[in-house]
Scaffold this motif. Structure first.
Motif, PDB file in Angstrom:
ATOM      1  N   GLU A  95     101.031  95.984 104.337  1.00  0.00           N
ATOM      2  CA  GLU A  95     102.043  97.009 104.066  1.00  0.00           C
ATOM      3  C   GLU A  95     102.328  97.116 102.569  1.00  0.00           C
ATOM      4  O   GLU A  95     102.466  98.219 102.032  1.00  0.00           O
ATOM      5  CB  GLU A  95     103.336  96.706 104.830  1.00  0.00           C
ATOM      6  CG  GLU A  95     103.226  96.949 106.319  1.00  0.00           C
ATOM      7  CD  GLU A  95     104.448  96.469 107.088  1.00  0.00           C
ATOM      8  OE1 GLU A  95     105.264  95.699 106.534  1.00  0.00           O
ATOM      9  OE2 GLU A  95     104.565  96.856 108.275  1.00  0.00           O
ATOM     10  N   GLN A 108      95.892  98.806 108.168  1.00  0.00           N
ATOM     11  CA  GLN A 108      97.189  99.412 107.867  1.00  0.00           C
ATOM     12  C   GLN A 108      96.940 100.782 107.241  1.00  0.00           C
ATOM     13  O   GLN A 108      96.299 100.874 106.197  1.00  0.00           O
ATOM     14  CB  GLN A 108      97.957  98.522 106.884  1.00  0.00           C
ATOM     15  CG  GLN A 108      99.210  99.143 106.307  1.00  0.00           C
ATOM     16  CD  GLN A 108     100.307  99.295 107.332  1.00  0.00           C
ATOM     17  OE1 GLN A 108     100.606  98.359 108.057  1.00  0.00           O
ATOM     18  NE2 GLN A 108     100.906 100.468 107.398  1.00  0.00           N
ATOM     19  N   PHE A 125      97.391 106.873 113.969  1.00  0.00           N
ATOM     20  CA  PHE A 125      98.275 105.712 114.008  1.00  0.00           C
ATOM     21  C   PHE A 125      98.996 105.563 112.676  1.00  0.00           C
ATOM     22  O   PHE A 125      98.465 105.854 111.620  1.00  0.00           O
ATOM     23  CB  PHE A 125      97.518 104.438 114.417  1.00  0.00           C
ATOM     24  CG  PHE A 125      96.512 103.917 113.439  1.00  0.00           C
ATOM     25  CD1 PHE A 125      96.847 102.893 112.577  1.00  0.00           C
ATOM     26  CD2 PHE A 125      95.223 104.418 113.402  1.00  0.00           C
ATOM     27  CE1 PHE A 125      95.931 102.378 111.690  1.00  0.00           C
ATOM     28  CE2 PHE A 125      94.299 103.919 112.516  1.00  0.00           C
ATOM     29  CZ  PHE A 125      94.647 102.898 111.659  1.00  0.00           C
ATOM     30  N   HIS A 126     100.259 105.146 112.742  1.00  0.00           N
ATOM     31  CA  HIS A 126     101.095 105.081 111.541  1.00  0.00           C
ATOM     32  C   HIS A 126     101.618 103.682 111.274  1.00  0.00           C
ATOM     33  O   HIS A 126     102.450 103.494 110.406  1.00  0.00           O
ATOM     34  CB  HIS A 126     102.262 106.069 111.648  1.00  0.00           C
ATOM     35  CG  HIS A 126     101.794 107.492 111.585  1.00  0.00           C
ATOM     36  ND1 HIS A 126     101.568 108.140 110.400  1.00  0.00           N
ATOM     37  CD2 HIS A 126     101.475 108.372 112.563  1.00  0.00           C
ATOM     38  CE1 HIS A 126     101.144 109.369 110.650  1.00  0.00           C
ATOM     39  NE2 HIS A 126     101.081 109.528 111.946  1.00  0.00           N
ATOM     40  N   SER A 127     101.161 102.713 112.010  1.00  0.00           N
ATOM     41  CA  SER A 127     101.539 101.327 111.732  1.00  0.00           C
ATOM     42  C   SER A 127     100.300 100.460 111.875  1.00  0.00           C
ATOM     43  O   SER A 127      99.277 100.908 112.397  1.00  0.00           O
ATOM     44  CB  SER A 127     102.639 100.866 112.694  1.00  0.00           C
ATOM     45  OG  SER A 127     102.181 100.928 114.020  1.00  0.00           O
ATOM     46  N   ALA A 128     100.402  99.242 111.407  1.00  0.00           N
ATOM     47  CA  ALA A 128      99.245  98.349 111.412  1.00  0.00           C
ATOM     48  C   ALA A 128      98.738  98.113 112.832  1.00  0.00           C
ATOM     49  O   ALA A 128      99.513  97.970 113.762  1.00  0.00           O
ATOM     50  CB  ALA A 128      99.608  97.024 110.753  1.00  0.00           C
ATOM     51  N   GLN A 129      97.426  98.112 112.961  1.00  0.00           N
ATOM     52  CA  GLN A 129      96.765  97.773 114.207  1.00  0.00           C
ATOM     53  C   GLN A 129      95.962  96.501 113.942  1.00  0.00           C
ATOM     54  O   GLN A 129      95.310  96.391 112.911  1.00  0.00           O
ATOM     55  CB  GLN A 129      95.815  98.904 114.636  1.00  0.00           C
ATOM     56  CG  GLN A 129      96.482 100.245 114.787  1.00  0.00           C
ATOM     57  CD  GLN A 129      97.395 100.286 115.998  1.00  0.00           C
ATOM     58  OE1 GLN A 129      97.022  99.845 117.074  1.00  0.00           O
ATOM     59  NE2 GLN A 129      98.590 100.805 115.810  1.00  0.00           N
ATOM     60  N   THR A 145     100.314  91.368 108.089  1.00  0.00           N
ATOM     61  CA  THR A 145     100.875  92.721 108.156  1.00  0.00           C
ATOM     62  C   THR A 145     101.716  93.007 106.917  1.00  0.00           C
ATOM     63  O   THR A 145     101.620  94.086 106.331  1.00  0.00           O
ATOM     64  CB  THR A 145     101.728  92.898 109.432  1.00  0.00           C
ATOM     65  OG1 THR A 145     100.904  92.651 110.576  1.00  0.00           O
ATOM     66  CG2 THR A 145     102.323  94.284 109.523  1.00  0.00           C
ATOM     67  N   SER A 146     102.512  92.039 106.511  1.00  0.00           N
ATOM     68  CA  SER A 146     103.342  92.206 105.319  1.00  0.00           C
ATOM     69  C   SER A 146     102.470  92.436 104.084  1.00  0.00           C
ATOM     70  O   SER A 146     102.756  93.321 103.265  1.00  0.00           O
ATOM     71  CB  SER A 146     104.221  90.967 105.137  1.00  0.00           C
ATOM     72  OG  SER A 146     104.961  91.053 103.961  1.00  0.00           O
ATOM     73  N   SER A 179      93.383 103.668 104.136  1.00  0.00           N
ATOM     74  CA  SER A 179      93.862 102.504 104.874  1.00  0.00           C
ATOM     75  C   SER A 179      93.544 101.231 104.098  1.00  0.00           C
ATOM     76  O   SER A 179      92.690 101.212 103.214  1.00  0.00           O
ATOM     77  CB  SER A 179      93.244 102.449 106.270  1.00  0.00           C
ATOM     78  OG  SER A 179      91.844 102.332 106.170  1.00  0.00           O
TER      79      SER A 179
END
Length: 188
Positions: free
Chosen positions: A59, A152, A135-139, A55-56, A163
């Motif tokens: 992002e 993301q 969606f506005h955050s990682a899935q 995720t990091s 994305s």
């Protein structure tokens, strides 16, 4: 003989021996339960660490890649994705525009493969979120082969401009877990 019943094998043991066996058995059961609990907890912790690291990475790529996605700059997007080579768990990385077209990939691949991957990426995005732009955050999800897939969104001024798609292998995670379980088995 027919009339004999099964005798308790502990009946002829001294009380001291019975108590030692009972204490040893209870201790073994307690150690096994504690080891299973620690193993489960550590497995979850290592899995969560893989998700957090991926995720990091996503992002950071989303933040850095927003200009490349806005400009459709394939070369800049590929340069950013090249940084994934320092992440041994990452197998695949892509920057995808809002229509689901792949702008850049890691590792680089020929244009004829991108059409197939663009469709697969579009389907994955739709499977993860019914409305891609909502969606506005990682899935993320774990797929059948055990790998981690993460999408993301890249957001500029509250608008999704594309994305980042990452696929991470769990091989190193499985090696760490196997090593940990081997240590636990030796201790037990």
């Amino acid at each position: 003989p027919e009339g004999m019943t099964m005798q308790n094998p502990f009946r002829n043991l001294a009380i001291h021996t019975r108590l030692v066996l009972l204490a040893t058995g209870s201790s073994c059961v307690a150690i096994a339960i504690a080891s299973a609990g620690f193993s489960y907890f550590d497995t979850r912790t290592l899995q969560d660490a893989l998700v957090a690291q991926t995720t990091s990475d996503a992002e950071l790529l989303a933040f850095s890649g927003s200009n490349a996605l806005l400009a459709g700059d394939e070369r800049a997007a590929e340069e950013l994705l090249r940084a994934l080579s320092r992440q041994p768990d990452i197998r695949v990385g892509m920057m995808i525009d809002p229509q689901g077209e792949v702008l850049a990939t890691y590792p680089p691949m020929p244009n004829e493969d991108r059409a197939f991957i663009s469709e697969a990426a579009r389907q994955r995005a739709l499977n993860i979120s019914d409305d891609f732009a909502s969606f506005h955050s990682a899935q993320f999800r774990f797929v059948k082969d055990g790998s981690l897939e993460l999408i993301q969104p890249v957001i500029v001024s509250n608008e999704v401009v594309g994305s980042v798609y990452l696929q991470a292998s769990r091989e190193s995670l499985h090696r760490k877990i196997a090593h940990y379980r081997w240590i636990v088995a030796e201790v037990v």
